[in-house]
Design a protein around this motif. Structure first.
Motif, mmCIF file in Angstrom:
data_model
loop_
_atom_site.group_PDB
_atom_site.id
_atom_site.type_symbol
_atom_site.label_atom_id
_atom_site.label_comp_id
_atom_site.label_asym_id
_atom_site.label_seq_id
_atom_site.Cartn_x
_atom_site.Cartn_y
_atom_site.Cartn_z
ATOM 1 N N ILE A 133 50.554 28.674 3.748
ATOM 2 C CA ILE A 133 51.826 27.942 3.648
ATOM 3 C C ILE A 133 52.510 28.258 2.327
ATOM 4 O O ILE A 133 53.721 28.480 2.269
ATOM 5 N N ILE A 134 51.734 28.255 1.242
ATOM 6 C CA ILE A 134 52.330 28.500 -0.067
ATOM 7 C C ILE A 134 52.919 29.910 -0.107
ATOM 8 O O ILE A 134 54.042 30.123 -0.574
ATOM 9 N N ASP A 135 52.187 30.877 0.426
ATOM 10 C CA ASP A 135 52.701 32.254 0.470
ATOM 11 C C ASP A 135 54.024 32.291 1.230
ATOM 12 O O ASP A 135 55.000 32.903 0.796
ATOM 13 N N GLN A 136 54.031 31.633 2.387
ATOM 14 C CA GLN A 136 55.214 31.641 3.239
ATOM 15 C C GLN A 136 56.425 31.034 2.507
ATOM 16 O O GLN A 136 57.526 31.586 2.520
ATOM 17 N N CYS A 137 56.191 29.899 1.867
ATOM 18 C CA CYS A 137 57.306 29.201 1.214
ATOM 19 C C CYS A 137 57.833 30.000 0.026
ATOM 20 O O CYS A 137 59.044 30.058 -0.206
ATOM 21 N N VAL A 138 56.935 30.620 -0.729
ATOM 22 C CA VAL A 138 57.384 31.439 -1.857
ATOM 23 C C VAL A 138 58.221 32.615 -1.354
ATOM 24 O O VAL A 138 59.278 32.936 -1.902
ATOM 25 N N ALA A 139 57.800 33.210 -0.244
ATOM 26 C CA ALA A 139 58.558 34.339 0.316
ATOM 27 C C ALA A 139 59.964 33.920 0.732
ATOM 28 O O ALA A 139 60.907 34.697 0.675
ATOM 29 N N GLN A 140 60.103 32.659 1.141
ATOM 30 C CA GLN A 140 61.424 32.146 1.534
ATOM 31 C C GLN A 140 62.314 31.830 0.339
ATOM 32 O O GLN A 140 63.477 31.472 0.507
ATOM 33 N N GLY A 141 61.706 31.861 -0.861
ATOM 34 C CA GLY A 141 62.493 31.557 -2.054
ATOM 35 C C GLY A 141 62.406 30.110 -2.506
ATOM 36 O O GLY A 141 63.241 29.652 -3.297
ATOM 37 N N VAL A 142 61.407 29.366 -2.043
ATOM 38 C CA VAL A 142 61.253 27.978 -2.509
ATOM 39 C C VAL A 142 60.954 27.994 -4.011
ATOM 40 O O VAL A 142 60.003 28.645 -4.442
ATOM 41 N N PRO A 143 61.778 27.328 -4.818
ATOM 42 C CA PRO A 143 61.603 27.402 -6.281
ATOM 43 C C PRO A 143 60.543 26.433 -6.803
ATOM 44 O O PRO A 143 60.847 25.435 -7.432
ATOM 45 N N PHE A 144 59.280 26.747 -6.536
ATOM 46 C CA PHE A 144 58.185 25.926 -7.063
ATOM 47 C C PHE A 144 58.184 25.963 -8.591
ATOM 48 O O PHE A 144 58.669 26.928 -9.206
ATOM 49 N N ALA A 145 57.595 24.942 -9.191
ATOM 50 C CA ALA A 145 57.437 24.922 -10.643
ATOM 51 C C ALA A 145 56.540 26.087 -11.070
ATOM 52 O O ALA A 145 55.562 26.409 -10.392
ATOM 53 N N PRO B 146 59.903 34.735 -13.933
ATOM 54 C CA PRO B 146 60.022 34.077 -15.248
ATOM 55 C C PRO B 146 60.394 32.605 -15.087
ATOM 56 O O PRO B 146 61.224 32.267 -14.240
ATOM 57 N N LYS B 147 59.778 31.766 -15.894
ATOM 58 C CA LYS B 147 59.984 30.332 -15.755
ATOM 59 C C LYS B 147 61.463 29.947 -15.834
ATOM 60 O O LYS B 147 61.932 29.107 -15.069
ATOM 61 N N GLN B 148 62.186 30.602 -16.762
ATOM 62 C CA GLN B 148 63.599 30.204 -16.904
ATOM 63 C C GLN B 148 64.400 30.512 -15.648
ATOM 64 O O GLN B 148 65.299 29.763 -15.266
ATOM 65 N N ASP B 149 64.039 31.619 -14.961
ATOM 66 C CA ASP B 149 64.729 31.938 -13.698
ATOM 67 C C ASP B 149 64.358 30.926 -12.614
ATOM 68 O O ASP B 149 65.211 30.477 -11.853
ATOM 69 N N ALA B 150 63.068 30.608 -12.545
ATOM 70 C CA ALA B 150 62.617 29.645 -11.530
ATOM 71 C C ALA B 150 63.269 28.291 -11.764
ATOM 72 O O ALA B 150 63.698 27.621 -10.829
ATOM 73 N N ASP B 151 63.339 27.878 -13.032
ATOM 74 C CA ASP B 151 63.959 26.583 -13.347
ATOM 75 C C ASP B 151 65.451 26.580 -13.003
ATOM 76 O O ASP B 151 65.975 25.612 -12.445
ATOM 77 N N ALA B 152 66.135 27.674 -13.342
ATOM 78 C CA ALA B 152 67.568 27.745 -13.052
ATOM 79 C C ALA B 152 67.797 27.772 -11.546
ATOM 80 O O ALA B 152 68.731 27.150 -11.034
#
Lengths: 645, 248
Positions: A133-145, B146-152
């Motif tokens: 699931i995590i792989d899938q969501c990251v591929a979709q561009g989910v901006p996780f911390a 990069p964290k700054q890109d992810a945060d933005a």
């Protein structure tokens, strides 16, 4: 045994869970399930009701596979389903922290956290799929911390001793849902999914024993229509709004599931309700819903009440030695991070004893003074700023200066329609995913596990298991003149016309509020034989009064929000009674179901594995429900008394 | 507290509407704005009148369903706050409050305060996604960001799709909404392959739906309950120009 309220039937059906080593079962099932070849998928139509995590992910994935999908939601956009409000995070056994996590540990924690009332095979599959699931969501561009090195950040969450929770500030549900929503909209553009917003499912159509369609109402024009298909998937969420006040969105309802139940689908473990410990307390009679403050706050906040009963001093004026940090005192190993059911009940205990704070004494403090001193206000703001702002908007109090007041509230329902390992209900062709089914959380759900289950069901499990059923399709062509379709439609028309022609004098909301009070009082955090019997009587009386006195204004052929609510409350009244019967019959305590008669000497939930190690699957009956038991077997995680001391 | 409300009533999309006055008493300052309307509706139903229709769902400021223009401002007077999170303590006893639906060409009124915002979904359908069919993803750690890109990216992705930006804009433009999505996806490495087709598709769908263009008034950002900044419109324009030149 309270058999005057129900009858006992044959044991529940085959769960279809494969045998053999648990880590190989999902692989085995995927191989044994039949496939549908790509050219044939175009000939198969699947209805998906709901566009939350479980619905949008299933609809998008089935569309990608080439099935013809019809997807429905009552909201004005599929992006607004209530998954959007999930704050904390999503679990996955990635072990990115090298802190000893594994698929087996997530499986173990979830079975234990569910107080040994879930099906081992399903839970293990959930833990396996979590990493995909995590792989899938990251591929979709989910901006996780993320951390400064650019890799994903993790935190520990409610009752877990490893850091396996992925998050996107306090808006994880929003970001995951938008990922699924975007994947769904892509399929809408590709023409594989017909999406119908502002439509509500009001009846299930069964033909020759198979689920073949639904009856829907267009909420803008009021038009009633039918959608016919080869299979129906319900991803319609939980039923916490039976309590009127809950953290659910206002529109969340049980109608789709309940209509299916009335047509023969078993409803499993309806009494398993999750009461979340950290919500903003009620402020008055006008209250329409309760707001959750993410569980992540318990990572840094300390929970306490004044030792002196009825102490109404400003919290800052109460010295340390006059405060009772009751979670740290009672559960030294887990402290403020004990699981939700335990934290909620502990809050109820101290408030019942008279130590509660705020209006009506229904609140405890969640204090950040120590965290602010240790980490600095800026760090606390970076972590929890949006939650603190939300708290201040609602209460008018500044949590940087004064501890938050919190109290438990209904948040999630572990019960739902019974499903087998393939997520199929006992009605062939009717599948149920996400919170709407009963499957993976047992009697108590762990934090950050709901998002995991919704996406696991929708992206990875259902699209694989449904093909075994669809391999027999396409089924006989149907049209709207078929007698079963006509009859289902007529039921819907009759209900609507009843409400609009009833010569009543009480609003729908007034009935809903009264039902909610009965449920909270007698089928809430603590349940007793006496209270549940009383509740059943009260609900039956209220239901009779509802049909006699409910008043619905407006007309059928238009946007009519009162009419929508009336149908939902009618179904909640029936569900409420079944929840009480389920709670009455289960004379043990387990997870979120606490029977006062079944507790240990120090007030913890006491299970009765000899008599209750089963799933209670209820069949609808005109006079009384029929209980079917699915025995639970624990081959890998041996039931023990849960201890967080 | 006691309030005088003037509320837009319109039976359906075709019928003309009008402002109707209601007096309401004993409003708790702890009630939310929508709970105040609930109380009014309970009274209207008891009196046999049609209750005021309005969109709402989560009532915790995240689903984006609630709307309303309150005293001329989308989501009312409190900054960074949706209507459902606005509480009556922000008003005074004796206040008069005007409550209207969003007014924008691309958001036709359905009934009373309910409008049709499906044009936003059509903008997303035209490219507001990353094509990643289920099952095709590499390991989540395969591409560090990069964290700054992810945060933005997160800050732009925080948009709730409520449409306040459109209602606030004198041109009825949806460019803040569109800019937020374009910014979110173009900051992620996964979003690069479709970057040009995405922005071209979305802009075409935006214009087709009847939204106006941006004239840098800035009302959209001021009204945004999630504080999405005007910079996303700059990023949208830059991506659009680049893509349009390359496509020409």
């Amino acid at each position: 045994m309270s058999t005057d309220f129900y009858r006992e039937g044959a044991p529940a059906l085959d769960t279809k869970a494969p045998a053999g080593p648990i880590a190989e079962r999902w692989e085995k099932r995927r191989f044994s399930g039949r496939l549908v070849n790509p050219a044939n998928r175009r000939k198969l139509r699947v209805i998906v009701v709901g566009t939350g995590l479980a619905g949008a992910s299933a609809a998008a994935t089935l569309g990608e596979l080439g099935y013809r999908v019809a997807n429905y939601c009552f909201q004005d956009s599929s992006r607004r389903a209530h998954s959007i409000a999930a704050q904390g995070g999503i679990n996955a056994a990635k072990n990115y922290r090298n802190d000893g996590d594994s698929v087996h540990r997530l499986f173990y924690d979830t079975v234990k956290g569910g107080d040994f009332r879930s099906r081992e095979s399903n839970v293990h599959r959930l833990a396996e799929v979590s990493t995909e699931i995590i792989d899938q969501c990251v591929a979709q561009g989910v901006p996780f911390a993320r951390e400064y090195g650019g890799l994903l950040d993790n935190r520990s969450f409610g009752g877990a001793q490893v850091s396996r929770t992925f998050y996107a500030r306090g808006q994880t549900g929003q970001q995951l849902l938008l990922g699924a929503y975007q994947a769904l909209q892509r399929q809408v553009a590709a023409g594989t999914v017909d999406l119908h917003t502002r439509h509500e499912m009001l009846e299930l159509i069964i033909v020759e024993g198979k689920a073949r369609g639904i009856v829907v109402r267009d909420l803008v024009t009021g038009e009633i229509s039918t959608e016919l298909a080869d299979a129906v998937v319900l991803a319609t969420g939980g039923y916490g709004n039976v309590y009127f006040l809950s953290t659910n969105a206002m529109g969340c309802n049980v109608t789709a599931g309940w209509r299916a139940h009335r047509k023969g689908a078993y409803f499993a473990n309806p009494c398993y309700t999750q009461i979340h410990p950290t919500c903003i307390p009620q402020s008055g009679e006008h209250q329409s819903k309760l707001t959750l403050m993410s569980e992540s706050l318990r990572n840094d906040g300390r929970v306490w009440v004044p030792k002196k009963k009825g102490d109404d001093r400003h919290p800052a004026d109460i010295p340390e030695d006059e405060r009772d940090y009751y979670l740290e005192r009672r559960y030294p190993a887990f402290g403020n991070l004990v699981p939700r059911d335990i934290a909620s009940r502990a809050a109820k205990v101290v408030c019942d004893e008279g130590h509660g704070v705020g209006p009506g004494g229904l609140g405890v403090y969640l204090d950040f003074a120590g965290a602010i001193e240790r980490l600095g206000k800026k760090a606390v703001e970076a972590k929890y700023g949006n939650l603190f702002d939300m708290y201040e908007r609602i209460t008018g109090e500044n949590p940087y200066e004064r501890p938050m007041r919190i109290y438990p509230a209904v948040h999630y329902t572990m019960g739902g329609l019974w499903v087998d390992y393939d997520l199929s209900s006992n009605i062939p062709g009717l599948f149920v995913t996400g919170e709407a089914n009963f499957s993976d959380h047992g009697a108590n759900r762990l934090g950050a596990s709901a998002l995991m289950q919704g996406l696991s069901d929708g992206y990875f499990v259902l699209p694989n298991t449904i093909s075994d059923y669809l391999a027999d399709g396409p089924f006989d062509a149907l049209d709207e003149t078929h007698e079963d379709v006509v009859a289902a439609r007529k039921d819907v028309d009759d209900r609507i016309s009843f409400f609009l022609n009833n010569d009543g004098d009480r609003t729908v909301d007034s009935f809903h509020r009264e039902l909610g009070k009965i449920m909270w009082e007698y089928c809430g955090m603590e349940r007793t034989d006496e209270g549940l019997r009383k509740a059943i009587g009260l609900i039956r009386g209220l239901k009779e009064e509802f049909y006699r006195r409910v008043k619905v204004t407006g007309k059928a052929e238009a946007l009519n929000q009162e009419l929508e609510k009336a149908g939902r409350v009618a179904d909640f009244l029936e569900l409420g009674e079944l929840m009480c019967i389920d709670a009455l019959h289960r004379t043990e305590s387990c997870g979120g179901h606490f029977r006062a008669e079944s507790q240990t000497e120090d007030g913890e939930a006491k299970r009765d594995d000899d008599n209750f190690s089963y799933v209670a699957a209820w069949e609808y009956g005109e006079d009384a429900p029929v209980l079917h038991k699915e025995a639970l077997e624990f081959e890998y995680v041996k039931p023990t008394q849960r201890s967080y001391k | 507290m006691k309030l005088s409300l003037r509320i837009w009533r319109q039976p359906d999309a075709q019928a003309p509407g009008e402002m109707v006055s209601y007096e309401i008493d004993e409003v708790s300052e702890d009630a939310s704005f929508l709970e105040m309307l609930d109380v009014l509706n309970e009274r209207l139903i008891s009196e046999g009148d049609d209750p005021v229709a309005f969109d709402h769902d989560c009532r915790e400021g995240i689903c984006g369903a609630c709307s309303l223009v309150i005293d001329g401002q989308p989501h009312g007077p409190q900054a960074a706050t949706t209507t459902c999170q606005l509480h009556m303590r922000k008003f005074k006893d004796g206040d008069s409050i005007d409550i209207e639906p969003y007014r924008a060409g691309a958001f036709p009124v359905i009934k009373d305060l309910v409008v049709d915002r499906s044009a936003f979904d059509r903008i997303i359908q035209a490219g507001g996604y990353i094509s990643a069919p289920t099952g095709t993803a590499p390991d989540a750690h395969a591409v560090p960001i990069p964290k700054q890109d992810a945060d933005a990216a997160f800050s732009a992705a925080a948009c709730i799709g409520c449409g306040a930006c459109v209602a606030a804009c004198p041109n009825g433009s949806g460019m803040l909404f569109m800019g937020a999505k374009v910014t979110h996806l173009s900051l992620m490495p996964q979003g690069q392959p479709e970057r040009a087709t995405r922005v071209l598709g979305m802009v075409a769908a935006h214009d087709d739906a009847g939204f106006g263009g941006c004239t840098n008034t800035g009302e959209c950002a001021a009204a945004c309950p999630k504080e999405i900044g005007l910079d996303v419109i700059g990023k949208l324009n830059r991506d659009f120009r680049k893509a349009a030149v390359r496509a020409a």
